[in-house]
Scaffold this active site. Structure first.
Site, PDB file in Angstrom:
ATOM      1  CG  ASP A  41      -6.239  -2.860  -4.203  1.00 50.41           C
ATOM      2  OD1 ASP A  41      -7.085  -2.098  -3.692  1.00 50.41           O
ATOM      3  OD2 ASP A  41      -5.025  -2.793  -3.960  1.00 50.41           O
ATOM      4  CG  HIS A  98      -5.342  -2.802  -0.342  1.00 49.57           C
ATOM      5  ND1 HIS A  98      -4.810  -2.139  -1.413  1.00 49.57           N
ATOM      6  CD2 HIS A  98      -4.734  -2.275   0.748  1.00 49.57           C
ATOM      7  CE1 HIS A  98      -3.930  -1.243  -0.986  1.00 49.57           C
ATOM      8  NE2 HIS A  98      -3.860  -1.308   0.315  1.00 49.57           N
ATOM      9  CB  SER A 138      -0.957  -0.031   1.188  1.00 48.39           C
ATOM     10  OG  SER A 138      -1.995   0.891   1.024  1.00 48.39           O
TER      11      SER A 138
END
Length: 728
Positions: free
Chosen positions: A672, A704, A586
């Site tokens: 995602d 994600h 991320s």
């Protein structure tokens, strides 16, 4: 914080709905392949493997019986071979003795809660069931065609809240009835996707009456006719609703916005619903409140909605209400500003009789809380909060005086009353231990007692790396806390390949978390030193430190990463400075992409999971637009641009590719919708077109995170295969 700003509630929800995967070695699966349960795995090595890690049971929901004599809890078990999971229910005595499994059905059984001292309610097959505390006398209470997604009984057990999804076609329009096989989606506004799914249904809470025959099929929708969700997407659960002690009212969390307005705002409120009159009252805002007009392409930080005179209206996140035992107060978690999901998470206490709100003055985020027993005088509320890389337990009294109850290198992840008038029932984990259940005696000095040893049979077979703590000088004259994990096979005098761990969020703590993917002990077992900095932008070091990252993704926080790895390479004798790698997910993946352009030959390998690569593209690709607005300041097409926005877009990693020179592995999930998979695809394509060794691990069915068992094993093997290729 972009991944999750309510860690304990998120973890509970992940475990309940099988969002974290557990994988068993073939030898650990019972003879009957469809039976998934606790493993008696015998390891061939004392080093952690993916199979050993994922053979561990995952403790989820925990609750003490009303008389405090017993505890019911949930554990998840998963199978790599079957590529599926099973959630089971256990009960034990209050001191941890006589633990026994109640689940006999091969279907998952989740969300156990006590109806009385002898009866437990739970979910199985999308319905609410009950059973005696010894597992007998099972009865189906609800009849919803398998639609129950959460529930909460009233204190008098005469009513129950049931969470279920209803169709939602305000944004994605319903296709014509005569085209039942049409797959197209006609979209008319923003927030048509959230996290990993298209928004074609939303959750609503329904109230049902309860009798000796079960739960009535007649349901009252608390949000009848309102096109809003409760609980809130994407991580909210039943903790976002609460019954009053007299069972007459329900407090619930809701962000009553849609489309574009929803996508740019974090403004959720606490509402009070009266069962008798069916009247709803907003506890956060006055009845005639009208939100100021805003420009959706500019950060809300500088707009009228966050003007000082408007902040009294609770314009940020407000969620997770809990009534005091006497019903005179409601407490909830509250952020002050709209559009800022990483604002200070405060504890708000609302007095029912006067409507007066007061906020507990505390230096860090409150992650979870529970009211003290009614008779308690010195401690009003117990809560969890991160400080200096550890999530510890605290109490606060009526005077606002905060006292720290636990002071260990651990992460306490949930807490509640043990119902014996003395103890707190809590869960705890660390970088070296998965979650277990504990009993805490808070006064006069906290004493902790471990009640479960869910994975002792596996942990006893493993050799773990030792953790060290350092405070490293930063380039702005301050110091950052850096965790360092030694290899599990560490020998004095040897040098080891070393990984810089880049945290996500960007405002999530590098605390004592136990992860089933980013597991430091797994890295240690593979012979790596792990350097994990609590750089600028992370909570637990004061709000000023945390907020310095907004608008400055490529400034001080990147200097902090380099300070940490340079310190390790120059000062720690066991670090091989010629075998350094950087890994992260991320915002951590963004960090890896950016470091690839500025590292000046420090690193020999990179791994970026679900990382942001092209910030201009991400501004319009991500679903929760408040995040990009706050972090970047404004849309990329504005001219002239504010200084922070100009810097952000100028420093986007995709503009640094000309300086890339190091092998890189890019990982991404196609589902995602937070950071779209095209970001990882762009990074991989750029590396290959530059002639840089690169791989792209893409999961068409993951979001994600990586949640499916066999995908998780593939992730681990690819991760360490790549590192071993370039660092060993």
């Amino acid at each position: 914080m972009y991944l999750c700003n309510q860690y304990p509630q998120l973890m509970k929800r992940l475990l309940t709905f099988a969002a974290m995967a557990l994988w068993l070695m073939p030898a650990a699966i019972n003879a009957e392949e469809d039976v998934i349960g606790k493993s008696n795995i015998q390891l061939k090595s004392r080093m952690m493997t993916p199979e050993a890690l994922w053979a561990m049971g995952r403790i989820g929901t925990v609750e003490a019986s009303p008389d405090g004599k017993r505890i019911v809890y949930q554990v998840g078990y998963y199978s790599v071979k079957a590529n599926k999971s099973r959630q089971v229910i256990y009960v034990m005595d209050a001191d941890g003795a006589n633990s026994r499994q109640l689940s006999t059905n091969q279907k998952s059984e989740t969300d156990p809660t006590w109806l009385d001292t002898e009866t437990i309610a739970f979910i199985c097959g999308g319905e609410i069931w009950s059973m005696k505390a010894d597992g007998t006398d099972r009865k189906q209470l609800s009849k919803t065609d398998g639609k129950v997604e959460g529930f909460k009984f009233s204190p008098d057990r005469q009513k129950v809240i049931i969470i279920k999804s209803i169709p939602f076609h305000e944004i994605i329009q319903k296709n014509p009835d005569d085209l039942p096989k049409a797959t197209g989606r006609r979209i008319t506004d923003l927030m048509y996707r959230h996290w990993d799914h298209y928004v074609e249904s939303i959750q609503h809470p329904f109230v049902c009456s309860v009798s000796s025959d079960g739960i009535a099929t007649d349901m009252t929708d608390i949000l009848d006719g309102e096109p809003y969700e409760c609980p809130m997407e994407p991580f909210g659960g039943i903790e976002q609703l609460a019954w009053s002690p007299d069972s007459k009212t329900i407090a619930y969390t809701c962000r009553k916005k849609m489309g574009l307005e929803y996508s740019i705002s974090t403004d959720s409120d606490i509402y009070l619903y009266n069962i008798g009159s069916r009247k709803t009252t907003n506890l956060c805002k006055p009845e005639n409140y009208v939100a100021p007009k805003v420009d959706p392409t500019i950060t809300l930080a500088t707009q009228a909605v966050n003007a000082p005179d408007n902040l009294k209206n609770n314009v940020g996140y407000d969620q997770n209400p809990q009534f005091s035992p006497d019903g005179k107060y409601i407490a909830w978690l509250s952020m002050e500003r709209d559009g800022y999901e990483a604002d200070l998470n405060r504890l708000c206490i609302y007095e029912m009789a006067t409507g007066i709100k007061r906020y507990i003055d505390w230096k860090s985020d409150v992650e979870a809380f529970c009211w003290a027993p009614q008779k308690e005088k010195s401690a009003l509320i117990y809560f969890l909060s991160v400080w200096h890389g550890c999530n510890n337990m605290y109490s606060v009294n009526w005077k606002g005086e905060v006292r720290q109850l636990t002071e260990t290198w651990d992460d306490w992840t949930s807490l509640q009353l043990a119902n014996d008038g003395k103890h707190i029932l809590a869960t705890r984990q660390s970088l070296s231990a998965p979650t277990d259940i504990y009993r805490v005696l808070p006064q006069p000095k906290a004493k902790t007692e471990q009640l479960t040893f869910e994975n002792k049979h596996i942990l006893d077979q493993l050799t773990f790396g030792k953790m060290q703590q350092y405070w490293v000088p930063t380039t702005d004259g301050k110091k950052e806390l850096v965790w360092v994990m030694l290899p599990a096979n560490y020998e004095e005098g040897k040098k080891y390949p070393t990984l810089l761990f880049c945290e996500g969020g960007p405002q999530s703590p590098v605390s004592q978390f136990w992860s089933y993917r980013w597991n430091f002990q797994m890295m240690a077992a593979n012979g790596y030193v792990v350097v994990a900095p609590n750089r600028h932008g992370l909570p637990g070091f004061g709000q000023e430190w945390k907020e310095e990252i907004s608008g400055d993704w490529t400034g001080q926080c990147m200097n902090d990463y380099l300070s940490a790895i340079d310190f390790a390479a120059d000062s720690l004798p066991f670090v091989d400075k010629d075998r350094l790698g950087a890994v992260g997910a991320s915002f951590g993946g963004f960090s890896v992409y950016y470091l690839a352009g500025i590292h000046e030959k420090r690193f020999k390998a990179f791994i970026a999971h679900d990382g942001a690569f092209n910030l201009a593209a991400m501004y319009l690709e991500t679903e929760e637009n408040w995040f990009s607005n706050w972090e970047y300041d404004e849309a990329y097409w504005h001219r002239p641009q504010m200084p922070r926005a100009k810097k952000t877009y100028h420093d986007s990693p995709h503009k640094m590719v000309e300086k890339w020179d190091t092998p890189i592995l890019c990982i991404h999930g196609e589902k995602d919708y937070r950071i779209n998979y095209t970001q990882g695809m762009q990074a991989f394509n750029a590396a290959r077109m530059k002639g840089i060794p690169a791989e792209f691990l893409v999961f068409p069915d993951e979001n994600h995170w990586v949640l499916k068992p066999q995908n998780g094993i593939l992730w681990q093997r690819t991760f360490f295969g790549w590192l071993d290729k370039w660092l060993k």
